[in-house]
Scaffold this active site. Structure first.
Site, mmCIF file in Angstrom:
data_model
loop_
_atom_site.group_PDB
_atom_site.id
_atom_site.type_symbol
_atom_site.label_atom_id
_atom_site.label_comp_id
_atom_site.label_asym_id
_atom_site.label_seq_id
_atom_site.Cartn_x
_atom_site.Cartn_y
_atom_site.Cartn_z
ATOM 1 N N CYS A 2 75.883 6.121 -41.153
ATOM 2 C CA CYS A 2 76.052 6.314 -42.593
ATOM 3 C C CYS A 2 76.948 5.184 -43.074
ATOM 4 O O CYS A 2 77.471 4.424 -42.278
ATOM 5 C CB CYS A 2 76.754 7.629 -42.898
ATOM 6 N N ARG A 27 72.484 1.397 -44.234
ATOM 7 C CA ARG A 27 72.992 2.254 -43.157
ATOM 8 C C ARG A 27 72.500 3.692 -43.291
ATOM 9 O O ARG A 27 72.746 4.525 -42.411
ATOM 10 C CB ARG A 27 74.525 2.250 -43.167
ATOM 11 N N TRP A 74 72.875 9.149 -43.696
ATOM 12 C CA TRP A 74 71.686 9.151 -42.825
ATOM 13 C C TRP A 74 71.854 10.405 -41.995
ATOM 14 O O TRP A 74 72.688 10.453 -41.099
ATOM 15 C CB TRP A 74 71.698 7.892 -41.970
ATOM 16 N N ASN A 100 81.348 8.671 -41.011
ATOM 17 C CA ASN A 100 80.190 8.082 -40.352
ATOM 18 C C ASN A 100 80.368 8.333 -38.871
ATOM 19 O O ASN A 100 81.361 7.890 -38.296
ATOM 20 C CB ASN A 100 80.150 6.579 -40.650
ATOM 21 N N GLY A 101 79.446 9.076 -38.262
ATOM 22 C CA GLY A 101 79.571 9.354 -36.833
ATOM 23 C C GLY A 101 79.226 10.806 -36.539
ATOM 24 O O GLY A 101 78.532 11.461 -37.321
ATOM 25 N N GLU A 482 56.401 -3.472 -23.165
ATOM 26 C CA GLU A 482 57.237 -3.587 -24.364
ATOM 27 C C GLU A 482 57.716 -5.033 -24.556
ATOM 28 O O GLU A 482 57.748 -5.543 -25.678
ATOM 29 C CB GLU A 482 58.417 -2.607 -24.264
ATOM 30 N N LYS A 486 56.889 -7.223 -27.931
ATOM 31 C CA LYS A 486 57.944 -7.841 -28.746
ATOM 32 C C LYS A 486 57.689 -9.333 -28.877
ATOM 33 O O LYS A 486 57.784 -9.907 -29.951
ATOM 34 C CB LYS A 486 59.280 -7.577 -28.046
ATOM 35 N N GLU A 489 54.534 -10.131 -31.126
ATOM 36 C CA GLU A 489 54.547 -9.745 -32.539
ATOM 37 C C GLU A 489 55.458 -10.612 -33.396
ATOM 38 O O GLU A 489 55.214 -10.755 -34.591
ATOM 39 C CB GLU A 489 54.884 -8.255 -32.730
ATOM 40 N N HIS A 505 43.007 -9.212 -9.505
ATOM 41 C CA HIS A 505 41.704 -8.667 -9.880
ATOM 42 C C HIS A 505 41.160 -9.339 -11.137
ATOM 43 O O HIS A 505 40.304 -8.770 -11.816
ATOM 44 C CB HIS A 505 41.806 -7.148 -10.038
ATOM 45 N N LYS A 604 56.635 -2.196 -41.474
ATOM 46 C CA LYS A 604 57.585 -1.387 -40.699
ATOM 47 C C LYS A 604 57.037 0.002 -40.420
ATOM 48 O O LYS A 604 57.189 0.536 -39.342
ATOM 49 C CB LYS A 604 58.921 -1.297 -41.458
#
Ligand code: F6R
Length: 609
Positions: A2, A27, A74, A100-101, A482, A486, A489, A505, A604
């Protein structure tokens, strides 16, 4: 994650708070609020929705005052709502707190406070702080805050004010960011520099366990015991745009560096005090459900799908429940074989991916219980699933997902351990050892992130090539997928991941003199086989970068470059291994002059099929 902001000085506090919050919306933005000391009262204005909703609620009116705190939220504990929006006040509204936390022991404290007659207005963990301030009031804000801090455990940045000791603002940091802005006859506090950059470039960066006592003419800093400490003033030279990225060139780089914090937060409050049990109170499973599950379908897209592949390995090994991992856009059109006790796990950072949501809805229609792992509390996936584990990565702005992936892994480890312990497959000693290793991950990630300059140089060397190959076996293969995603993209370089044993193969035909191959070598049980595969590509001229355990001197003999990562158990290696791969992709993209945060053709949140 937050955003918090505080102000004391001659200006109209409301204006300073609203302009500060606008800079902190990155945030979190599911609710917003302010508290201002106005003619002897603490007045609150707060609402669900973005800052614009708060401005609409204020409707041009000003709460007049020169001391105030603000928050943009958030959601973690409690859904986005007017009641759960910060600031929080106690029973008598004498205090206001923004946070925040996560306060880990809030439930136990809440029970005590309820028993001594306090009334709660929200479902948040934060509200207990306002009640504790009332309960422990000494007549002085600073000493009362010190007493409150002795009671609470967890991660926090706090800003606190009261009408009973006006003219003071107290701000505290423990595991959540906090800066103090120094003005001329006015002072500020905030989660991040951009919130106060309009007013001052002189800041104090608060460190772990530090408290600031702020008046309009002074700022004094202390440790948690109340001992005075000296702090150096930091002069901000960044331009405002760079400041929003925390001084990093791109959001992606900032988010990569946020991973130690994000991993810590996602574990926070989910481990028992003795570290021997995983607690997931958010799972409202019926009695006996964990024991009855006989099959798991993990469904997701892109990076979230790759997290699911790691989840399969870990869940199967810790619980022996068969797990299938499927791409959402395929699964939604299949007629999957399910049993009465199949658990569906959907993974989605945004919670809005159309295919994942459709797969979830199909499964619910079939009567399957759905657990969502998501980063957005109020998202469609979160609202429609039966149960939700929230990853506390905080908003992810860069299109390429980084911190969401690592926190998805943490959520999957916790789920695997929880199922294993509930089904009697894992004893306390095993869980304790696993959790101990998990708790070390943030520090180990920090260590890896220090290798950035070395990775930057490697990425520059690799970026001249139009291909790259990522190899791994077992769990390393899931991470290789992954790494390749990354890389392609954001650098637009063709990148493929292969299970190392599968090369001969067909793919081996693509290996030519000098082509970059990134080999992941943390699967101990398959080490020798992985080294043989590396030799196969080396023999065809590939330039091999190995990512291997620290102390593995042997590997250096078979490859061109090695990046060592601190040891942990193999199951947890993906959290550490992915960080250098993210950096490699990032620096390759920069080397090619691409728009890192907004790669071409991508969005996104993919809310269309
Ligand atoms: C890649 C990336 C995407 C997302 C995918 C799913 O860096 O971000 O592959 O992982 O679009 O998105 P969520 O997790 O929001 O469902």
């Amino acid at each position: 994650m937050c955003g918090i902001v505080g102000y004391i000085g001659p200006r109209n506090a409301q204006d300073v708070l609203l302009s500060g919050l606008a800079k902190l919306e990155y945030r979190g933005y599911d609710s917003a609020g302010i508290a201002i000391y106005d003619h002897g009262e603490v007045k609150l204005a707060k609402t669900v929705g973005r800052l614009a909703a708060l401005e609409a609620k204020l409707n041009g009116a000003t709460i007049s005052g020169n001391l105030g705190i603000g928050h943009t939220r958030w959601a973690t504990h409690g859904k986005p709502s007017d009641e759960n929006a910060h600031p929080h006040a106690g029973c008598a509204s004498d205090f206001a707190v923004v946070h925040n936390g996560i306060i880990e022991n809030y439930l136990a404290l809440k029970e005590k406070l309820l028993a001594s007659g306090h009334h709660f207005a929200s479902e948040t963990d934060t509200e207990i702080i306002a009640h504790l301030l009332e309960e422990l009031w000494t007549g002085d804000l600073f000493s009362t805050v010190l007493k409150v801090l002795e009671e609470i455990r967890g991660a926090y940045a706090l800003a606190i004010m009261t009408k009973n000791d006006p003219g003071k603002l107290v701000a505290v940091r423990k595991h959540s960011p906090l800066v103090i802005g120094l003005g001329d006859g006015e002072n500020f506090c905030a989660s991040d520099i951009p919130a106060i950059l309009e007013y001052t470039r002189d800041v104090l960066i608060m460190e772990e366990g530090e408290i600031a006592l702020i008046t309009e003419s002074s700022v004094e800093c202390f440790d948690l015991k109340g001992n005075s400490i000296e702090k150096k003033v930091f002069q901000v030279t960044w331009d405002p745009v760079a400041a929003e990225k925390g001084g990093y060139d791109h959001y992606m780089l900032k988010e990569i560096h946020e991973q130690p914090r994000a991993v810590r937060d996602t574990m926070s409050g989910r481990l028992s005090d003795d570290g021997r049990k995983v607690m997931l109170p958010e799972l409202k499973w019926p009695e006996g459900y964990a024991q009855a599950v006989d099959r798991i379908h993990i469904v997701a897209a892109g990076t979230s799908y790759h997290a699911g592949l790691v989840g399969k390995t870990v869940i199967e090994s810790l619980t022996r429940i068969p797990v299938d991992v499927e791409i959402a856009s395929e699964y939604r059109y299949r007629d999957p074989i399910v049993t009465d006790h199949t658990l569906m796990v959907v993974i989605s950072q945004s919670g809005e991916t159309a295919d994942t949501l459709a797969a979830l809805r199909n499964s619910k229609e079939r009567g399957i219980r759905v657990l969502a792992i998501t980063n957005v509390v109020g998202s469609s996936v979160a609202r429609e699933a039966n149960d939700v584990i929230v990853t506390w990565a905080g908003p992810e702005i860069s299109v390429a997902s980084t911190k969401a992936y690592t926190t998805q892994l943490i959520a999957l480890y916790l789920l695997a351990l929880y199922l294993g312990q509930e089904r009697g497959k894992l004893d306390d000693v095993f869980v304790n050892g696993f959790l101990k290793d998990m708790k070390e991950l943030p520090d180990k990630l920090d260590e890896i992130l220090e290798s950035s300059p070395w990775i930057e140089q490697t990425a520059k060397d690799f970026a001249v090539w139009d291909d790259a190959f990522f190899l791994g076996r077992g769990i390393d293969y899931a991470v290789a997928l992954e790494g390749a995603l990354k890389y392609k993209e954001i650098s637009y370089i063709h990148a493929e991941a292969y299970p190392a044993g599968e090369l001969k193969h067909g793919t081996l035909a693509l290996i030519v003199e000098g082509v970059p191959v990134i080999a992941l070598v943390t699967e101990d049980s398959l080490y020798e086989k992985s080294v043989s595969n590396i030799k196969e590509v080396k023999a065809r001229g590939a330039h091999v970068l190995a990512i291997a355990w620290a102390g593995d001197e042997e590997i250096g003999k078979s490859v061109d470059r090695v990046l060592y990562i601190p040891r942990t158990r193999t199951a947890l290696a993906p959290v550490l291994m992915v960080a250098p791969l993210q950096l490699l992709a990032y620096y390759a993209s920069v080397a090619r002059g691409n728009d890192v945060d907004k790669p071409r053709n991508l969005a996104k949140s993919v809310t269309v099929e």
